[in-house]
Design an enzyme around this catalytic site. Structure first.
Site, PDB file in Angstrom:
ATOM      1  N   GLU A  95      60.072  22.833  51.200  1.00  0.00           N
ATOM      2  CA  GLU A  95      60.292  21.727  50.274  1.00  0.00           C
ATOM      3  C   GLU A  95      60.153  20.460  51.100  1.00  0.00           C
ATOM      4  O   GLU A  95      60.842  20.325  52.112  1.00  0.00           O
ATOM      5  CB  GLU A  95      61.738  21.772  49.783  1.00  0.00           C
ATOM      6  CG  GLU A  95      61.952  22.502  48.499  1.00  0.00           C
ATOM      7  CD  GLU A  95      63.438  22.536  48.175  1.00  0.00           C
ATOM      8  OE1 GLU A  95      63.968  21.500  47.735  1.00  0.00           O
ATOM      9  OE2 GLU A  95      64.052  23.590  48.390  1.00  0.00           O
ATOM     10  N   ARG A 140      67.663  35.047  58.408  1.00  0.00           N
ATOM     11  CA  ARG A 140      67.524  33.673  58.905  1.00  0.00           C
ATOM     12  C   ARG A 140      67.846  33.596  60.389  1.00  0.00           C
ATOM     13  O   ARG A 140      68.552  34.438  60.928  1.00  0.00           O
ATOM     14  CB  ARG A 140      68.521  32.755  58.182  1.00  0.00           C
ATOM     15  CG  ARG A 140      68.225  32.516  56.738  1.00  0.00           C
ATOM     16  CD  ARG A 140      69.381  31.738  56.115  1.00  0.00           C
ATOM     17  NE  ARG A 140      69.352  30.324  56.443  1.00  0.00           N
ATOM     18  CZ  ARG A 140      68.698  29.415  55.718  1.00  0.00           C
ATOM     19  NH1 ARG A 140      68.024  29.774  54.649  1.00  0.00           N
ATOM     20  NH2 ARG A 140      68.728  28.150  56.059  1.00  0.00           N
ATOM     21  N   LYS A 165      70.394  19.231  56.417  1.00  0.00           N
ATOM     22  CA  LYS A 165      69.835  17.878  56.268  1.00  0.00           C
ATOM     23  C   LYS A 165      70.931  16.853  56.042  1.00  0.00           C
ATOM     24  O   LYS A 165      70.899  15.765  56.613  1.00  0.00           O
ATOM     25  CB  LYS A 165      68.928  17.827  55.039  1.00  0.00           C
ATOM     26  CG  LYS A 165      67.767  18.735  55.146  1.00  0.00           C
ATOM     27  CD  LYS A 165      67.047  18.861  53.817  1.00  0.00           C
ATOM     28  CE  LYS A 165      66.177  20.060  53.939  1.00  0.00           C
ATOM     29  NZ  LYS A 165      65.953  20.955  52.934  1.00  0.00           N
TER      30      LYS A 165
HETATM   31  P1  ATP Z   1      67.569  24.118  54.738  1.00  0.00           P
HETATM   32  O1  ATP Z   1      68.375  24.392  53.499  1.00  0.00           O
HETATM   33  O2  ATP Z   1      68.128  24.713  55.975  1.00  0.00           O
HETATM   34  O3  ATP Z   1      67.190  22.705  54.921  1.00  0.00           O
HETATM   35  P2  ATP Z   1      65.516  25.218  53.153  1.00  0.00           P
HETATM   36  O4  ATP Z   1      65.660  26.659  52.853  1.00  0.00           O
HETATM   37  O5  ATP Z   1      65.831  24.253  52.100  1.00  0.00           O
HETATM   38  O6  ATP Z   1      66.209  24.897  54.523  1.00  0.00           O
HETATM   39  P3  ATP Z   1      62.717  25.171  52.834  1.00  0.00           P
HETATM   40  O7  ATP Z   1      61.934  23.954  53.001  1.00  0.00           O
HETATM   41  O8  ATP Z   1      62.948  25.672  51.473  1.00  0.00           O
HETATM   42  O9  ATP Z   1      64.063  24.914  53.590  1.00  0.00           O
HETATM   43  O10 ATP Z   1      62.210  26.350  53.755  1.00  0.00           O
HETATM   44  C1  ATP Z   1      60.889  26.764  53.875  1.00  0.00           C
HETATM   45  C2  ATP Z   1      60.905  28.175  54.348  1.00  0.00           C
HETATM   46  O11 ATP Z   1      61.632  28.288  55.557  1.00  0.00           O
HETATM   47  C3  ATP Z   1      61.559  29.113  53.360  1.00  0.00           C
HETATM   48  O12 ATP Z   1      60.750  30.267  53.232  1.00  0.00           O
HETATM   49  C4  ATP Z   1      62.874  29.445  53.987  1.00  0.00           C
HETATM   50  O13 ATP Z   1      63.269  30.738  53.637  1.00  0.00           O
HETATM   51  C5  ATP Z   1      62.565  29.327  55.478  1.00  0.00           C
HETATM   52  N1  ATP Z   1      63.755  29.004  56.243  1.00  0.00           N
HETATM   53  C6  ATP Z   1      64.605  27.968  56.027  1.00  0.00           C
HETATM   54  N2  ATP Z   1      65.615  28.004  56.901  1.00  0.00           N
HETATM   55  C7  ATP Z   1      65.421  29.086  57.695  1.00  0.00           C
HETATM   56  C8  ATP Z   1      66.151  29.677  58.793  1.00  0.00           C
HETATM   57  N3  ATP Z   1      67.283  29.148  59.236  1.00  0.00           N
HETATM   58  N4  ATP Z   1      65.643  30.785  59.365  1.00  0.00           N
HETATM   59  C9  ATP Z   1      64.492  31.316  58.930  1.00  0.00           C
HETATM   60  N5  ATP Z   1      63.772  30.820  57.909  1.00  0.00           N
HETATM   61  C10 ATP Z   1      64.226  29.716  57.285  1.00  0.00           C
HETATM   62 MG    MG Z   2      65.113  25.435  50.131  1.00  0.00          MG
END
Ligand code: ATP
Ligand code: MG
Length: 816
Positions: free
Chosen positions: A269, A498, A508
């Protein structure tokens, strides 16, 4: 009936059809499998003993079925019993077929899917294998015996050999290998050789074993060694084409579009900067596709226009490239808004969607939320659920045309309120949002949700493996449901664990607070663990990749302490950086017995033991600088450096220097040391050697450093977010130490000009070519101090350095 009674009955049944006692014991260990096997035996109508291969195949079928009650499973059972299916491969293909087709499965379909009646002769196998060797001769010659496992794998996957007897491959391949290469010789023993440390090149040895650990050439399509892509979660994934479909004909189209290649996507995102956890997601998605010679999309999941900002789009792409990957295509969820809208109308018209006007509170109650906020109460349908299709369609168009305000209407999926999974309780597919979108402008007043968008866009892009983290486990059901009801290709969502880092915060919102509160220098402050921050701190991208590779991928969450990450970085830097002499707190040492223009060149390798780093020549001159901590007025038992009466060696300078007198200011601080170069007496080995920097206008030495920023952990505890007063209370007040007045030897300029050094041994593994002319790629080990890189705040005449990691865990500046 008691469990043991149950077991007795089962063993009786199994032994009746010919299973041996030991085998029965093994089968009974797994309840699900033994239950399936019971049903299979019963439906087989086998009255008598079956032969051993047949019963083994039925057991295999039970293992696949594992307690599930596959509709039309009897088609497979019959085919095993009547001898049409002869191998495990056939049974598993038949199983896939029946699972994908369900009620529509037929005997003919099963025969075709599992190669019934297809005869592949040994001669055919021999011919295909010999053709394969002909075509891949160069590769086999170059890689010799170590490529045999991959050959076996590739040859088994030749389509025309799919139904050959599996046991034929190995002997036929061995025969061809022997004919081409001859017997094994010393070239095939490379590994053992490398293990023995050669005294002359310690570093090479280290690199060699490291390379093995980190899967080395895995990405170069060479022989797979230890690699996160060939083992664990990723190693167990299905092959393209193997993911089940509700509508099998869609698989054909899918495979036509992809040519059977792996297609993945990284779908961030664009509402924030990526962090260390995302580097795992990047490596999983881009890396898996690359490893299998497939394609990975960078897809911006931009369905939340309110949170998106241009700088995030740019940064995300930069970080992927920094990690050495290149998106096959860059797409946006918003590219598909029209198509998604059409499918939303279709959803309504097939009575699988309805427009709902309930408030958020009402929806919670419908979903069984109890007064205490937990789920589990009775669920019920809302009054809009059964409104006429035409009415929902009209209302959905009203939503689209801006006739509703935010919160007044949503499009909901008509799923299954009886299902135990909350992901099936009529999720929202579209909501009204009065926000302009950065790409579609004011065109839309409604935006699709993640649950509606993600699976469909995966489908449009023909994703073969939709890899995401385990918090989406439950979403898998709605993901598949939506693809199936809309009759589109259904990609396979699979979930891995994760990567979390302790001793820091990654969210964030929390980082935003540190930034706006002025606690850090910005989103890329080297004390943070956003990827921008890690890059600025000077961590090489290859270090991140080998670290993640070492962790491997499973379905469990990995929690790593920041110091463990540091230690992986340190190991990587140890083999990839040149060494320089830097002095944090210089004192001039004037050597009284040398003339003013004295120059004695000493040659110092950039990395002792690693010739490929080269060497530099430094003039030893009348005045040199040493560090304040390397001089003391008094000698003591465990102090080996310079003091009156205790000469010291200057790194690589042939003779020692000894103290003659010391000049101090009014506070007693040493401002100059007068010394003697001991080239007039017989050489005596000094107790130790220290680093030094010459003073020479001619050789532009010393190089002064405006500022060195030494980084310590930003938080005091392992779990800052768990601090009772909030994570801001857990800040380490001394996380950034600034040092001014440091100097470095002039070879720094050469290192700078040649950076990024891209030392082949490590970077080739992951094919990373760092961008030239970036400050962070100018990295080196400052002897006895730590690893440093240039900071982006550096200007033409002001050098600013960041500390990457210390030399040893917990050890800052060396002091004895
Ligand atoms: P955050 O909430 O930590 O900011 P998010 O899940 O909102 O992260 P996205 O931009 O949706 O972030 O993530 C893009 C991809 O990265 C998704 O497929 C998500 O599953 C993966 N991802 C996010 N955080 C992690 C993590 N800590 N370890 C492995 N993969 C991750
Ligand atoms: Mg997300």
């Amino acid at each position: 009936m008691s469990a043991s009674g149950d077991e007795e009955e089962l063993s009786h049944l199994f032994s009746k059809i010919g299973f041996q006692e030991s085998k029965i014991k093994e089968i009974l260990k797994n309840k699900k499998v033994s239950n399936s096997l019971k049903n299979i035996v019963l439906e087989s109508n086998a009255a008598n003993e079956l032969d051993k291969p047949t019963s083994a195949l039925l057991h295999n079928l039970a293992t696949l079925d594992k307690g599930g009650d596959l509709v039309n499973r009897k088609l497979i059972t019959d085919a095993v019993v009547d001898g049409r299916l002869k191998t495990n491969l056939q049974v598993s293909e038949a199983f896939k077929y029946v699972k994908a087709t369900g009620d529509n499965a037929t005997v003919e379909g099963l025969n075709e899917a599992s190669g019934v009646g297809v005869e592949v002769t040994l001669d055919q196998v021999k011919k295909e294998v010999s053709d394969y060797f002909e075509q891949n001769k160069e590769f086999v010659l170059a890689n010799r015996y170590k490529c045999v496992p991959s050959l076996l794998n590739n040859i088994k996957n030749i389509p025309s050999l799919k139904w050959a007897q599996p046991q034929w491959f190995k002997p036929v391949i061995d025969e061809n290998v022997l004919a081409l290469l001859g017997p094994k010789d010393e070239r095939d023993l490379v590994k053992e050789k490398k293990k023995k440390p050669a005294a002359t090149d310690k570093e090479t040895t280290k690199t060699a074993s490291k390379k093995k650990l980190t899967s080395a050439s895995a990405l170069n399509n060479d022989v797979p060694q230890r690699s996160m892509f060939s083992e664990g979660f990723l190693g167990d994934l299905h092959k393209p084409g193997e993911n089940p479909q509700a509508w099998p004909e869609l698989m054909e189209e899918h495979l036509k579009a992809t040519g059977g290649k792996v297609y993945t996507r990284f779908p961030p995102e664009p509402n924030g900067f990526l962090h260390i956890g995302h580097s795992k997601a990047i490596m999983v998605n881009f890396g898996y596709a690359k490893y299998h010679d497939g394609h990975c999309y960078l897809r911006y999941d931009d369905t939340n226009p309110e949170a998106e900002e241009e700088r995030y789009f740019v940064s995300i792409k930069n970080m992927i490239e920094w990690l050495g990957f290149k998106p096959w295509k860059i797409t946006y969820s918003s590219d598909y808004f029209d198509k998604l809208y059409e499918l939303a109308e279709k959803l309504i018209s097939i009575d699988k969607g309805y427009v709902c006007h309930c408030t958020a509170e009402e929806v919670k109650l419908q979903r069984g939320m109890k007064p205490d906020g937990t789920l589990g109460g009775e669920r019920f349908a809302c009054k809009h659920r059964n409104r006429p299709i035409e009415e929902s369609l009209e209302e959905f168009r009203n939503m689209r045309d801006g006739k509703y305000k935010v919160g007044e209407a949503t499009l909901r999926m008509k799923q299954d309120l009886e299902s135990p999974s909350p992901q099936m309780w009529d999720l929202v597919a579209y909501r009204v949002l009065n926000a302009p979108h950065h790409r579609t402008g004011d065109k839309w007043k409604i935006y699709p949700t993640y649950d509606f968008t993600h699976c469909l866009v995966d489908s449009f892009e023909n994703i073969s493996h939709s890899l995401c983290t385990t918090e989406f486990r439950l979403s898998r059901e709605s993901y598949e449901w939506l693809c199936d009801v809309l009759h589109v290709y259904r990609p396979a969502q699979r979930e891995y664990g994760r990567l979390n880092l302790t001793n820091t915060v990654l969210s964030k919102r929390k980082i935003a607070k540190l930034v706006t509160g002025g606690i850090v220098r910005g989103w890329d402050d080297p004390r943070l663990f956003t990827l921008e921050a890690i890059r600025r701190r000077g961590v090489p991208p290859g270090a991140i990749l080998s670290f993640i590779n070492t962790l491997g991928v499973t379905t469990s969450t990995t929690n790593i302490q920041t110091i463990r990450l540091d230690s992986a970085i340190r190991q990587y830097l140890d083999v990839t950086t040149p060494r320089l002499m830097m002095i944090l707190d210089p004192i001039p040492v004037e050597i009284d017995n040398l003339p003013h223009d004295y120059e004695e060149f000493v040659t110092i390798p950039y990395k002792p033991g690693s010739e490929k780093f080269g060497e530099r020549s430094i003039p030893f001159t009348k005045t040199v600088y040493i560090d304040r901590s390397d001089y003391r007025d008094e000698v003591s038992k465990d102090y080996f450096r310079l003091a009156p009466g205790q000469p010291v060696g200057l790194m690589k300078v042939p003779f020692n220097v000894s103290v003659k007198s010391v000049e101090k200011d009014s506070t007693g601080k040493v401002i100059k040391i007068h010394a003697h170069y001991d080239n007039d007496i017989a050489f005596k080995k000094p107790k130790t050697y220290i680093q030094w920097v010459p003073s020479s206008v001619k050789h532009k030495s010393p190089v002064s450093i405006e500022e060195i920023r030494i980084h310590h952990p930003l938080f005091l505890s392992e779990n800052p977010a768990g601090h009772p007063g909030g994570f801001l209370e857990d800040i380490n007040p001394n996380s950034e130490e600034i040092i001014r007045g440091a100097i470095i030897e002039p070879a720094f300029y050469e290192v700078q000009a040649k950076s990024p050094l891209n030392m082949p041994t490590v970077n080739e593994e992951f094919n990373i070519k760092e961008q030239p002319n970036t400050p962070e790629s100018v990295r080196f080990q400052a002897l006895r101090i730590g690893y440093f890189c240039l900071d982006k705040d550096t200007t033409k005449d002001k050098l600013i350095l960041n500390s990457v990691v210390t030399l040893k865990e917990d050890v800052g500046k060396s002091s004895d």
